[in-house]
Every structure is written in structure tokens, then in C-alpha cells.
Design a protein around this motif. Structure first.
Motif, short mmCIF file in Angstrom:
data_model
loop_
_atom_site.label_atom_id
_atom_site.label_comp_id
_atom_site.label_asym_id
_atom_site.label_seq_id
_atom_site.Cartn_x
_atom_site.Cartn_y
_atom_site.Cartn_z
N LYS A 1 10.46 -2.42 -19.87
CA LYS A 1 9.20 -1.74 -20.07
C LYS A 1 8.82 -0.35 -20.35
CE LYS A 1 5.08 -0.72 -17.05
NZ LYS A 1 4.86 -0.43 -15.75
N ARG B 1 0.73 -1.12 -0.07
CA ARG B 1 0.07 0.01 0.01
C ARG B 1 0.88 1.17 -0.09
NH1 ARG B 1 -2.81 -2.75 3.96
NH2 ARG B 1 -2.11 -1.33 5.54
N LEU C 1 2.04 6.53 -6.92
CA LEU C 1 1.08 7.51 -7.43
C LEU C 1 1.42 9.22 -7.01
CD1 LEU C 1 -2.21 5.88 -6.55
CD2 LEU C 1 -1.35 6.29 -8.83
N ASP D 1 5.67 -7.64 -7.44
CA ASP D 1 4.80 -7.71 -8.79
C ASP D 1 4.21 -6.43 -8.77
OD1 ASP D 1 4.31 -11.16 -8.57
OD2 ASP D 1 5.89 -10.14 -9.94
N SER D 2 3.61 -5.99 -7.70
CA SER D 2 2.69 -4.76 -7.56
C SER D 2 3.67 -3.61 -7.75
CB SER D 2 1.90 -4.42 -6.19
OG SER D 2 1.48 -5.65 -6.06
N ALA E 1 5.96 -3.34 -10.05
CA ALA E 1 6.25 -3.15 -11.16
C ALA E 1 5.61 -2.63 -12.13
CB ALA E 1 6.15 -4.76 -11.79
N HIS E 2 4.38 -2.27 -11.78
CA HIS E 2 3.22 -1.62 -12.48
C HIS E 2 3.28 -0.12 -12.09
CE1 HIS E 2 1.53 -5.20 -13.89
NE2 HIS E 2 1.93 -5.68 -12.77
N GLY F 1 2.43 1.66 -3.36
CA GLY F 1 1.42 2.08 -4.24
C GLY F 1 1.20 3.57 -4.18
N GLY F 2 1.10 4.13 -2.92
CA GLY F 2 0.58 5.51 -2.75
C GLY F 2 1.98 6.46 -2.93
N THR G 1 6.57 4.27 -15.21
CA THR G 1 6.03 4.16 -16.69
C THR G 1 7.09 3.44 -17.35
OG1 THR G 1 5.53 6.50 -16.25
CG2 THR G 1 5.64 5.82 -18.57
N ARG H 1 10.79 1.06 -17.63
CA ARG H 1 11.68 0.22 -16.38
C ARG H 1 13.04 -0.08 -17.40
NH1 ARG H 1 9.67 -4.50 -13.08
NH2 ARG H 1 10.09 -3.20 -11.05
#
Lengths: 334, 355
Positions: free
Chosen positions: B324, B256, B263, B299-300, B302-303, B259-260, B306, B308
């Protein structure tokens, strides 16, 4: 209390007298009203000294409740709606269209799941460029990872047209129909979806064909988990809002999701069990390491057999030398 | 329940729901003082909640005459022109620049990972210097923010690279701009160091705090109308992995937080039109029957970026591979780390390998 009080402004029948009467029977909100026995309440209102006004108040509340429910619709009407309004959008790749029996259907929420660098964004970009080119109407692209590449869209458009002087004018027209918005948190996404719902209801001549959200999982991941259920609530409300948008306004919605580690070393789609049932169609991409061959399989569909799989080659060419390189978009190859 | 979709804190949400306010319409015609009384909170808090609710309500109302279906949307055509005119940050190695389409592009988050000793910090310092190359020499002419989590930033090395860059600019000036008016901007190596803002963070909370603070910091350092005032054009984090890798018990919390963080960095990149470069470590993963080198953090994560790029050894040479990217082709190129910084490798069989 809050809801009945709030109604007083718009519906003068629900005055403080009525509210006091309801309060004595434990009714404070509209929801409480639904739970109670209406006949019993009406009988009790009869015995009260201001019975007429109270009964009028009860009727008023029942009318409000009626307006809040959805209209009834039968199977034949649904079929007519499906045939006339819900058109199928081609994704730009013949084999994927064949897999989906036509393409992305209006009214459906289609989800693409895949590990990193398997081709999800490329699929979204190609779908966006193809829908903008072949169909009238707008393409909405909500991007959470700054991965919308207008250069790549231009490449997709040029690969299918013959190079000519009119090409750039046509490209301009097509690309002006693709609207891009950057979204960096789940609340902004919900705001945007609400705004879209309102605007589509009121502006009838403005047609949106497809809404692409890349990627939905990175917006939801920061709020999901942590012991509370609030994150799940947000995810599910976003999902329902998307389904409502798709059904009411005949849009096709495409979202992307990533994969996480599951049991026994296998990967599984992220966002968990609650999300699994929300999209109508789920497609899974996987890429063989070190090559540019990806394969796509159908995980879930409302009326097609799933687990069909085939491979396709994903070619990404840099548009530095337009004449020298021969550009091809995602082509399917068994 | 519409209240749950408002961006308010959990305690405020709990108080609203227990008091019976579950829909936006129940909040629409309420005064702050009555709400404050009902929920037993301060009036300023009540005002804040009502402001958020009215903002959402305002979006639900149709505005006469507004043709935009969603405010703030940009068409792909406009974005194409913007992208064509944007300048990228060169890496000083022409092979690397070629596979990157010119260099590190602004408005994107680029993640660079590699085994220890491959030259990640060297590349980061090179980018922090190169972003300051003035517009006359084809650069961005901006400042750099360097967030150091490992303590691997060496000031002396940065000075060395800056001196080499200044020398290159002087040579360029004398060789190629003979017929034009000579460029007056002659940068002193120490000026390069002046324009690198350095943050040293020692825990993951400090890291998250610094990233939260960056928006205010960059805004304060924006163009204040002075001539020759430079804006921040690159944020480098070396490395994002270090404080998240060991001793992190709660993996779900880590996902989490990461991810935050991702963003927020994306938002900064888009809002201020700057490049974000994240350095990552590597790990091995069992995929397709063999052990492959992949970037750390799972994995999370990795997304989250923009682009890699993975740096690896091939024999005695250093290579960079684009793992990527939404618009770049998968390719690898070689580079070397010299006294002057990152440069082209001088081997005979050097060739850009395309996938």
C-alpha cells in the motif's frame, strides 16, 4: 441558572425579577420555555404585580426563539437552488461519472468505503486534481494519514495536458488552489469545520468547491465505542456539520471510510449503523488480490438505483522517467 | 449540544451538562470563580474549561483581514517543492531503494511486516544506522529512536552494521570525492551507537506511555543552536504487534488504542518531519478462495499507516513487496541479509518485478 442568566447581558428585559418569576414556574433555560404552556405563563404574569415588564420579557424570549429556528422553504425554491447552485463536479474518470450521473454533486456528502489498498486515496487525489483543474474555486483536503501525495497530483495533471513550457505555470496555478491540512484528532476536525463554516459565511468571494476528508474513519475510530455514547455523539455531530456545510455553501464533500469484519466472514463498512444514514451517496471499492483491478459499486444514493457495479483498472506509475513511461490515471474498463 | 464537542474530560463534561451549561454561549461571559462555584471544581480546572471554550468561540468569530479560509493550510504546490527537496533514508539495498522511490521517506508512517526470520529487525537496525549518515554523503544526518517490544535488538549486531557503514563511507570518500575537499566527517562506529535512543517496553501500557512521551522527548532533543547537533529523524518500533496480539480480551478497546496510537505517530511524523517505521507480524487470511499472507492486527489497523511493505520468502530469496502506498507503484524487489547488514541480493535472475 445558566442560559437565562447569560441572556441578561444582551437583553436587559430578562432581569433578575423575570428570572425569579420563571424559576417559580420551573423554567430555567430556553428549552424549558419551549416545553411550557405560554398562555398559562402569560396569564400568571398578568396576575403578578410587575405584569407589563414580565409580559415584555416573555415576548422577548419568544423573539429570541424565533431567530433560532430555520426559515421555511418550498419545493420550487429547492428545485431552483438545486439547478442553479448545486453543480456537479466530474471525478476525472468517465465511467465513475456515468455511475454517479455526472459526478460528485454539490450539497451531497459522498462516502467511499473500501478495504486497505483498494484505491480510496487514489480516488480522492484524482478527484482533487480534476476539480482543481476543471473548475474555479478551491479544493480543501483534510488528511489524517499523511497520504496526500503532491507528486501524484502533479502526475494526474500532466497526464491530461500536452507537455509544454506553459505546463509548469498552469500546474502551479492549479496546485495552488489545492489546500492541504493535516488533522490528527476528531476535536481538531470539528474546530476546522466550524472555522470553515464561519469563514465561508463571511468571505463571499472565496469559493470552495470540494472538501475531501481522508480518512474520516481513522479520526472517529479512537473515540467510538467503549461503553459510552460520547463517541457516537461526536461522529453524528461531525456528520451533521458536514451536511450543513454541503447544503449551505454548495460544497461537495468526499469522505473515506474503511471496512471491518462483519457477519459470516463478509466485510462491512466501519463506523456502524448510526453513520450509515448520514452520507447521501455511498460508494464501495474492492480490489482483486494481486492485481490492480478494482471494482466500484453504488451502495446508497438519494435518487439513483444502487448496486450497479463495474471494474476499473488502477495504474500507479512512478514519475521517475517522465518521457519513458506513459502515464494514465484511473481509467474505467468494463 | 456544543459542549460535547469540546476536548474536555468526561467528568467535566458531565458536571457542565448537569449544571445546565449546554451551549458555548452560556460559557462565554462567565468568570472562572463563578464556574468553579457552580460546578464545585477547582478554579484552575474552571479556567482550563473556559480557555478551551473561548478557543472554540474565537474560531467562530470572523477575523478582519485574514485571507486564509483555514489557518495553517498548505497548498499542494508548496508541498510538492518540499517533497522534492526532502531526503529519504536509504536501506543500503539499491533494489529496495528503487521500489521505495529512494528509501524510507520522512513525514510518513511506513509499516513493514513479515514472517519470523525474514529480516525485519535487521532492516530496522540498518535504518537506525543509515539515518545517521551525514548530509555530505547524501543522508539525513539524524538520530534514531528505537522502541523495542520484543527484546530482539542486539547491540553487537548494531555495532557490526555501524562498522560496515563507516567503512562504506570511507570508501566513498576516497573513491568519489578525490577532486573535492575530503569530507572531514569520519564517523567512528561507536558514535553511531551514541545516536540511537533505545527504549525497552514490556507491556502495552508502557508502549502507549512511551509514544505519548515521545513528543516531549523529541522536542527536548531538537536543535539547540549548537553546530553539528543532530535531531531525531526516525522512530522505529519493533514490533507494534507484540503486546497487542495475545491475551487482549477486549477487541474493541484494542481497535481504539491502536487507532489512537496511529494518529499520535502520524502527528509526530508530520510535526517533526521524521520517518516512523513500524514492524509488524503476519497472519493468514482467507480471501478470494485462498489463504493469503497479510499483516496482523486486523482491518482497522491496515488503514493506520501511510505505506505498507510485506517481506516474504520466494524460494530461497527474501523479497519485499509494496502492499500500500499513495504514490509508489506496487512492486517487489529482492534483498539479502549479510554480515554487513541489508544488501542487494547477488542472484542471477534478480529483477525488480512491477505489477
Amino acid at each position: 441558572m445558566a442560559p437565562l442568566k447569560g441572556l441578561e447581558r444582551n437583553y436587559p428585559l430578562i432581569d433578575s425579577n423575570f428570572q425569579k418569576f420563571c424559576a417559580t414556574h420551573g423554567i430555567f433555560t430556553l428549552e424549558d420555555f419551549l416545553v411550557h404552556d405560554i398562555y398559562l405563563l402569560a396569564a400568571l404574569a398578568e396576575r403578578d404585580y410587575a405584569s407589563d415588564k414580565l409580559k415584555q420579557g416573555i415576548t422577548q424570549i419568544l423573539t429570541i426563539l424565533d431567530c433560532q429556528s430555520r426559515p421555511c422553504i418550498n419545493g420550487l425554491e429547492l428545485l431552483k437552488d438545486a439547478e442553479n447552485n448545486k453543480c456537479v463536479l466530474s471525478t476525472g474518470c468517465e465511467r465513475i461519472d456515468a455511475l454517479l450521473q455526472g459526478g460528485l454533486r454539490g450539497g451531497h456528502v459522498t462516502e467511499i468505503v473500501g478495504p486497505s489498498s483498494s484505491g480510496k486515496t487514489q480516488f480522492c487525489l484524482q478527484a482533487a486534481s480534476n476539480v482543481a483543474r476543471q473548475y474555479s474555486g478551491r479544493v480543501m483536503y483534510f488528511d489524517s494519514g499523511n497520504s496526500f501525495s503532491p507528486k501524484r497530483i502533479a502526475q494526474f495533471l500532466h497526464s491530461s495536458d500536452r507537455p509544454s513550457t506553459k505546463a509548469s505555470e498552469v500546474s502551479k496555478k492549479i496546485m495552488s488552489n489545492i489546500l492541504h491540512h493535516s488533522i490528527f484528532d476528531i476535536f481538531t476536525l470539528l474546530d476546522m469545520l466550524h472555522q470553515l463554516v464561519t469563514n465561508l459565511k463571511t468571505q463571499v468571494d472565496y469559493q470552495v468547491r470540494i472538501l475531501i476528508i481522508d480518512s474520516l474513519s481513522s479520526l472517529i475510530a479512537p473515540v467510538l465505542g467503549g461503553g459510552g455514547v460520547h463517541g457516537h455523539g461526536l461522529m453524528v455531530s461531525a456528520g451533521f456539520l458536514l451536511k450543513e456545510l454541503a447544503h449551505e455553501h454548495n460544497l461537495s464533500i468526499l469522505v473515506t471510510n474503511h471496512m471491518v469484519a462483519g457477519e459470516a466472514g463478509m466485510s462491512k463498512p466501519a463506523l456502524g449503523e448510526s453513520w450509515k444514514n448520514i452520507p447521501h451517496v455511498r460508494l464501495m471499492l474492492s480490489r482483486r488480490h494481486g492485481t490492480n483491478v478494482s471494482s466500484i459499486s453504488l451502495l446508497k444514493h438519494t435518487y439513483l438505483e444502487s448496486r450497479i457495479q463495474f471494474s476499473f483498472i488502477q495504474l500507479c506509475l512512478v514519475a521517475q522517467d517522465l518521457e519513458a513511461h506513459h502515464k494514465r490515471s484511473i481509467v474505467a474498463d468494463m | 449540544m456544543e459542549i460535547s464537542t469540546l476536548p474536555i474530560s468526561a467528568s467535566q463534561r458531565g458536571k457542565l451538562i448537569s449544571a445546565g451549561y449546554t451551549s458555548l454561549s452560556s460559557l462565554s461571559s462567565l468568570s472562572p470563580s463563578s464556574l468553579a462555584q457552580d460546578l464545585k471544581i477547582s478554579e484552575t480546572e474552571a479556567l482550563q474549561i473556559l480557555k478551551v471554550a473561548s478557543q472554540r468561540n474565537g474560531l467562530n468569530k470572523f477575523e478582519n483581514g485574514s485571507r486564509a479560509i483555514v489557518n495553517g493550510a498548505q497548498t499542494a504546490w508548496d508541498m510538492l517543492h518540499e517533497e522534492e527537496s526532502s531526503i529519504r533514508i536509504t536501506t543500503s539495498c539499491s533494489d529496495l531503494d528503487e521500489i521505495l522511490g529512494g528509501g524510507i521517506s520522512p513525514k510518513e508512517v511506513t509499516e513493514i511486516g513479515g514472517v519470523p526470520g525474514i529480516g525485519k529487525t535487521q532492516l530496522a537496525i540498518q535504518l537506525a544506522v543509515n539515518v545517521q549518515i551525514p548530509a555530505d554523503y547524501g543522508g539525513l544526518g539524524g538520530k534514531a529512536i528505537y522502541i523495542d517490544t520484543e527484546g530482539s535488538f542486539m547491540v553487537e549486531r548494531a555495532l557490526q552494521i555501524a562498522e560496515a557503514c563507516a567503512q562504506d563511507m570511507l570508501e566513498y570518500n576516497s573513491l568519489l570525492r578525490k577532486d573535492f575537499k575530503p569530507c572531514q566527517v569520519n564517523k567512528e562506529p561507536k558514535e553511531f551507537l551514541d545516536n540511537i535512543f533505545y527504549f525497552r517496553v514490556c507491556t502495552y501500557t508502557e508502549q502507549i506511555a512511551v509514544i505519548n512521551y515521545l513528543e516531549k522527548f523529541i522536542f527536548e532533543h531538537k536543535d539547540v543552536g549548537k553546530v553539528d547537533y543532530l535531531e531525531v529523524k526516525v522512530i522505529i518500533i519493533d514490533s507494534i504487534t507484540f503486546h497487542f496480539r495475545q491475551d487482549f480480551e477486549d477487541m474493541a478497546l484494542r481497535t481504539r488504542l491502536l487507532g489512537g496510537m496511529a494518529l499520535k505517530l502520524m502527528k509526530l511524523a508530520k510535526k517533526f518531519n521524521l520517518a516512523v517505521v513500524l514492524l509488524n507480524q503476519v497472519t493468514t487470511k482467507f480471501m478470494d478462495g485462498s489463504f493469503q499472507l497479510t499483516l496482523a492486527l486486523g482491518d482497522s489497523w491496515a488503514h493506520a499507516s501511510t505505506n505498507r511493505i510485506i517481506l516474504y520468502w520466494n524460494g530461497n530469496e527474501r523479497y519485499a513487496y509494496i502492499d500500500k502506498s499513495p504514490s509508489l507503484r506496487s512492486a517487489s524487489a529482492s534483498y539479502t541479509v549479510t554480515g554487513k547488514g541489508i544488501r542487494n541480493s547477488a542472484s542471477n535472475c534478480k529483477r525488480v518485478k512491477l505489477m
